[in-house]
Structure formats: C-alpha cells, structure tokens
Design a protein around this motif. Structure first.
Motif, PDB file in Angstrom:
ATOM      1  N   LYS A  49       1.054  -1.218   0.489  1.00  0.00           N
ATOM      2  CA  LYS A  49       0.109  -0.095  -0.132  1.00  0.00           C
ATOM      3  C   LYS A  49       0.987   1.605  -0.154  1.00  0.00           C
ATOM      4  CE  LYS A  49      -2.880   2.142   3.249  1.00  0.00           C
ATOM      5  NZ  LYS A  49      -3.674   1.711   3.899  1.00  0.00           N
ATOM      6  N   ARG A  50       2.079   1.291   1.321  1.00  0.00           N
ATOM      7  CA  ARG A  50       2.555   2.535   0.888  1.00  0.00           C
ATOM      8  C   ARG A  50       3.466   2.681  -0.448  1.00  0.00           C
ATOM      9  NH1 ARG A  50       6.450   5.643   0.953  1.00  0.00           N
ATOM     10  NH2 ARG A  50       7.720   6.630   2.463  1.00  0.00           N
ATOM     11  N   PHE A  51       4.581   1.218  -0.598  1.00  0.00           N
ATOM     12  CA  PHE A  51       5.170   1.673  -1.919  1.00  0.00           C
ATOM     13  C   PHE A  51       4.867   1.577  -3.140  1.00  0.00           C
ATOM     14  CE2 PHE A  51       7.575   1.391   2.233  1.00  0.00           C
ATOM     15  CZ  PHE A  51       8.469   2.543   2.119  1.00  0.00           C
ATOM     16  N   LYS A  52       3.440   1.008  -3.640  1.00  0.00           N
ATOM     17  CA  LYS A  52       2.847   0.677  -4.926  1.00  0.00           C
ATOM     18  C   LYS A  52       3.477  -0.478  -5.522  1.00  0.00           C
ATOM     19  CE  LYS A  52      -0.110   4.025  -3.515  1.00  0.00           C
ATOM     20  NZ  LYS A  52      -0.318   3.691  -2.223  1.00  0.00           N
ATOM     21  N   VAL A  53       3.955  -1.267  -5.254  1.00  0.00           N
ATOM     22  CA  VAL A  53       5.169  -2.209  -5.342  1.00  0.00           C
ATOM     23  C   VAL A  53       4.267  -3.706  -4.281  1.00  0.00           C
ATOM     24  CG1 VAL A  53       6.517  -0.913  -6.411  1.00  0.00           C
ATOM     25  CG2 VAL A  53       7.181  -2.381  -4.067  1.00  0.00           C
ATOM     26  N   PRO A  54       4.803  -4.979  -5.699  1.00  0.00           N
ATOM     27  CA  PRO A  54       4.011  -6.266  -5.375  1.00  0.00           C
ATOM     28  C   PRO A  54       5.416  -6.889  -3.505  1.00  0.00           C
ATOM     29  CG  PRO A  54       4.547  -6.130  -7.643  1.00  0.00           C
ATOM     30  CD  PRO A  54       4.771  -5.309  -6.912  1.00  0.00           C
ATOM     31  N   ALA A  55       4.792  -6.907  -2.732  1.00  0.00           N
ATOM     32  CA  ALA A  55       5.626  -6.950  -1.683  1.00  0.00           C
ATOM     33  C   ALA A  55       5.236  -8.899  -0.644  1.00  0.00           C
ATOM     34  CB  ALA A  55       5.017  -5.749  -0.598  1.00  0.00           C
ATOM     35  N   THR A  56       6.159  -9.372  -0.205  1.00  0.00           N
ATOM     36  CA  THR A  56       5.465 -10.619   0.134  1.00  0.00           C
ATOM     37  C   THR A  56       6.193 -10.928   1.062  1.00  0.00           C
ATOM     38  OG1 THR A  56       6.082 -13.700  -1.180  1.00  0.00           O
ATOM     39  CG2 THR A  56       7.957 -11.754  -0.624  1.00  0.00           C
ATOM     40  N   HIS A  95      13.961 -19.574   5.711  1.00  0.00           N
ATOM     41  CA  HIS A  95      13.068 -19.764   4.499  1.00  0.00           C
ATOM     42  C   HIS A  95      13.811 -19.033   3.332  1.00  0.00           C
ATOM     43  CE1 HIS A  95       8.509 -21.963   5.453  1.00  0.00           C
ATOM     44  NE2 HIS A  95      10.055 -22.468   6.095  1.00  0.00           N
ATOM     45  N   CYS A  96      14.180 -18.067   3.944  1.00  0.00           N
ATOM     46  CA  CYS A  96      14.549 -17.341   2.869  1.00  0.00           C
ATOM     47  C   CYS A  96      16.243 -17.397   2.506  1.00  0.00           C
ATOM     48  CB  CYS A  96      14.505 -15.543   3.245  1.00  0.00           C
ATOM     49  SG  CYS A  96      12.758 -15.149   3.718  1.00  0.00           S
ATOM     50  N   PHE A  97      17.600 -17.797   3.870  1.00  0.00           N
ATOM     51  CA  PHE A  97      18.245 -17.790   3.977  1.00  0.00           C
ATOM     52  C   PHE A  97      18.557 -18.715   3.233  1.00  0.00           C
ATOM     53  CE2 PHE A  97      21.399 -21.011   6.271  1.00  0.00           C
ATOM     54  CZ  PHE A  97      22.245 -20.346   6.469  1.00  0.00           C
ATOM     55  N   THR A  98      17.371 -20.219   3.940  1.00  0.00           N
ATOM     56  CA  THR A  98      17.612 -21.056   2.354  1.00  0.00           C
ATOM     57  C   THR A  98      17.631 -21.674   0.664  1.00  0.00           C
ATOM     58  OG1 THR A  98      17.220 -22.688   4.725  1.00  0.00           O
ATOM     59  CG2 THR A  98      17.188 -24.447   2.616  1.00  0.00           C
ATOM     60  N   LEU A  99      16.265 -20.276   0.796  1.00  0.00           N
ATOM     61  CA  LEU A  99      16.530 -20.634  -0.569  1.00  0.00           C
ATOM     62  C   LEU A  99      17.792 -19.460  -1.462  1.00  0.00           C
ATOM     63  CD1 LEU A  99      14.347 -20.594  -2.807  1.00  0.00           C
ATOM     64  CD2 LEU A  99      13.788 -18.950  -2.690  1.00  0.00           C
ATOM     65  N   ALA A 100      18.411 -18.630  -0.623  1.00  0.00           N
ATOM     66  CA  ALA A 100      19.420 -18.112  -1.383  1.00  0.00           C
ATOM     67  C   ALA A 100      20.716 -18.778  -1.248  1.00  0.00           C
ATOM     68  CB  ALA A 100      19.631 -16.729  -0.551  1.00  0.00           C
ATOM     69  N   GLU A 101      20.885 -19.877   0.002  1.00  0.00           N
ATOM     70  CA  GLU A 101      22.557 -20.476   0.103  1.00  0.00           C
ATOM     71  C   GLU A 101      21.723 -21.835  -1.109  1.00  0.00           C
ATOM     72  OE1 GLU A 101      25.172 -20.678   1.461  1.00  0.00           O
ATOM     73  OE2 GLU A 101      24.579 -18.327   2.409  1.00  0.00           O
ATOM     74  N   LEU A 125      12.127 -14.298  -3.036  1.00  0.00           N
ATOM     75  CA  LEU A 125      10.938 -14.128  -3.402  1.00  0.00           C
ATOM     76  C   LEU A 125      10.079 -13.289  -3.953  1.00  0.00           C
ATOM     77  CD1 LEU A 125      10.998 -15.691   0.074  1.00  0.00           C
ATOM     78  CD2 LEU A 125       9.741 -16.823  -2.092  1.00  0.00           C
ATOM     79  N   ALA A 126      10.751 -11.664  -3.861  1.00  0.00           N
ATOM     80  CA  ALA A 126       9.749 -10.746  -4.253  1.00  0.00           C
ATOM     81  C   ALA A 126      10.188 -10.546  -5.751  1.00  0.00           C
ATOM     82  CB  ALA A 126      10.659  -9.731  -3.461  1.00  0.00           C
ATOM     83  N   ALA A 127      10.205 -11.934  -6.540  1.00  0.00           N
ATOM     84  CA  ALA A 127      11.051 -11.545  -7.819  1.00  0.00           C
ATOM     85  C   ALA A 127       9.935 -12.957  -8.031  1.00  0.00           C
ATOM     86  CB  ALA A 127      12.663 -12.344  -8.059  1.00  0.00           C
ATOM     87  N   GLU A 128      10.046 -13.456  -7.771  1.00  0.00           N
ATOM     88  CA  GLU A 128       9.009 -14.565  -7.635  1.00  0.00           C
ATOM     89  C   GLU A 128       7.236 -13.926  -7.291  1.00  0.00           C
ATOM     90  OE1 GLU A 128      11.967 -18.784  -6.030  1.00  0.00           O
ATOM     91  OE2 GLU A 128       9.767 -17.961  -5.224  1.00  0.00           O
ATOM     92  N   ALA A 129       6.457 -13.364  -6.502  1.00  0.00           N
ATOM     93  CA  ALA A 129       6.010 -12.564  -6.614  1.00  0.00           C
ATOM     94  C   ALA A 129       5.629 -11.764  -7.794  1.00  0.00           C
ATOM     95  CB  ALA A 129       5.997 -11.935  -5.082  1.00  0.00           C
TER      96      ALA A 129
END
Ligand SMILES: [Zn+2]
Length: 300
Positions: free
Chosen positions: A97-104, A110-116, A292-296
C-alpha cells in the motif's frame, strides 16, 4: 532472478537488515537495531528503512522475519523471538500500500535457505536443508530450487522439534532442539552450570582456555546438535545441510556435532550427508527475501 531491482528486508529480534538487490547481488545495504514497541512502530521502522534504499527502479519488496508467516496472505503470525504484539501484522499488504509495488513475506530462514540453495553453499545440490544457529534455531527446506512450505508454511521448524531433554525453550516449552543448540541456550546453560553469566563468544573463549563448565556445555550442546541434525537427515534425507548463524563458525561445537550426527544415524549411507557452512554471510536472508519478491512480482 531477473535483472530488475528488488528490496530484501530481514527483520530479526535485534536488528533489521535491508538491501537493494539486483541479479542476486546486494548493491546497497542498510542495517539498524530493531526498536520494537508494537506492530505499528515496527512497520513504521521497516518503511523508513525501505525509504532509505528506495529508487524508482524497485520492482518488488520481500521481507523475511523470524517466526511463522502466512506467505499467501502476507501476514506475520508470530514467533518466540519477537514481541507478541507483532503477531497477525499484515506486513506485506502495508508495504504494498505504501510503496505501490508487490510485497511478500516469509520466514527468515526460509529466505536464508532459498538464497544458499540458489547461489550459496547449496548451489550444486537439488535438495537443500538450511538451518540457522543464532539466538534461536530456524530452518528451511528447498527442493529443486523451490521452498517446500508444507500445510502451514511451517516446514523446517526444526528449532521446536523435540530432542528429549528437560531444557526449557525460548517458546516456553521443554525439550526443544533450540533449547540446547542456540546462542541463547549457550548463555542460559552457562549461567545454570556455573552461576556466572557470559555470552556465547565468552563461553567459547572460556572453553578454549579449559574452563570445565564451559567445556561441559560444549559437550552437551554438540550432542544435542547431533541429535537435531540426525533427525533432519532421517526426516528429509537432503543432499546437503547448510548451517548458518553465529554458532556455525564455532569449530569446537560443529566438529564434534557432525561426528555425533553420524553416530546417531542407523543407516550407513545417510551418515555421509554433507553438513556444510553457509557461504553468503549476513546477506543470505535479505537476498532470499529479494528472490521471493522477484517470484511474487513475476506472478502478477
Ligand atoms: Zn521451542
């Protein structure tokens, strides 16, 4: 991940780290202590952090946070290392709502594991378990480049799995893996055994100098860590386990723990499961959040 620009934010109990991420690289970062009073003030702080990194080029925002999240609804459901007042905050919706781009939003490990798994120590493997030994113990499972979430996005909550001890966990229950295999466990055990207080780094130094209480803690923790890692191997049978967090760098703990892991596993082929140290350092969580932001945003 496309060549677009994303913002990844990592919200922990002690600090908020955020980065401008492009093509898996952090091109600008900002870190500050978490000053949490309630959900609204935390959101405000996250917004200010995002504003500092903001450029007109940002395509989406990803947030990693310590605890359970409803990834599809964008809601933080709560976690023992963040204040209860934050639970049920619609973090991604507010950022959107604040930045007008998708957010996830997703769990930080989970993020750590995905990056590694994508660009770090798990890169060459198809099934990757990530585990973070920090204040608490978090985990994640990535299979063929995708997070395995399970029914409630709770897959990988190894920290609160039971290893049959009487130690009290940060969540209030007894016998959890985290209660004996985290930085806070080390502090608490040292106080209990010696009557003195020392943080994890100090306990490590004491053990190296031969302090009997500190050495005892290392042997208790190595055994617990071995049990937790053996449970993971027997449950997931991953190609690799990537270990991050402050305690992952402590050879005095990790080496005996890895030996003990093998000794606790009944099936010989599983005993050689590689257990390796994470590669991306402090950036892993926010890079994963950006992935995850890129995927979303590609789904919109
Ligand atoms: Zn627990």
């Amino acid at each position: 991940m496309s060549e677009k620009t994303y913002i990844g934010v990592d919200i922990g109990g002690t600090k908020i780290a955020a980065g401008l991420v492009k093509g898996f690289k952090v091109i600008k970062r900002h870190i500050e202590p978490t000053s949490v009073k309630d959900g609204a003030s935390l959101i405000r702080q996250v917004e200010v952090v995002v504003e500092r990194l903001w450029t007109g080029q940002v395509s989406a925002i990803g947030v990693g946070i310590a605890g359970l999240t409803d990834h599809s609804a964008g809601v933080f459901l709560g976690g023992p290392n963040l204040p209860h007042k934050l639970a049920k905050t619609r973090i991604s919706w507010l950022l959107q709502k604040r930045f007008k781009v998708p957010a996830t939003i997703d769990n930080d490990v989970h993020c750590f594991t995905l990056a590694e798994a994508k660009i770090g120590a798990g890169k060459r493997f198809s099934s990757v378990v990530g585990i973070n030994l920090g204040t608490g113990v978090g985990g994640g499972i990535v299979i063929n480049g995708q997070l395995y979430r399970g029914r409630n996005n709770g897959a990988g909550e190894f920290g609160h799995s039971l290893i049959g001890s009487s130690a009290k966990c940060g969540c209030g229950q007894k016998g959890h893996f985290e209660a004996l295999a985290s930085g806070s466990a080390m502090k608490r055990l040292y106080r209990k055994i010696s009557g003195r207080s020392a943080n994890a780094t100090e306990v490590e130094l004491l053990a190296k100098k031969g302090d009997r209480d500190a050495k005892k803690i290392f042997s208790v923790m190595a055994d617990a860590l071995g049990a937790g890692l053996a449970n993971i191997i027997l449950t997931v049978n991953p190609d690799v386990i990537v270990v991050g967090g402050g305690l992952a760098k402590v050879d005095m703990l990790m080496k005996p723990a890895i030996r003990l892991t093998a000794s606790k596993i009944i099936y010989a082929p599983l005993r050689s499961t590689p257990i390796v140290r994470a590669k991306l350092g402090g950036d892993a969580n926010l890079i994963g959040a950006a992935i995850l932001a890129a995927e979303a945003s590609s789904k919109k």
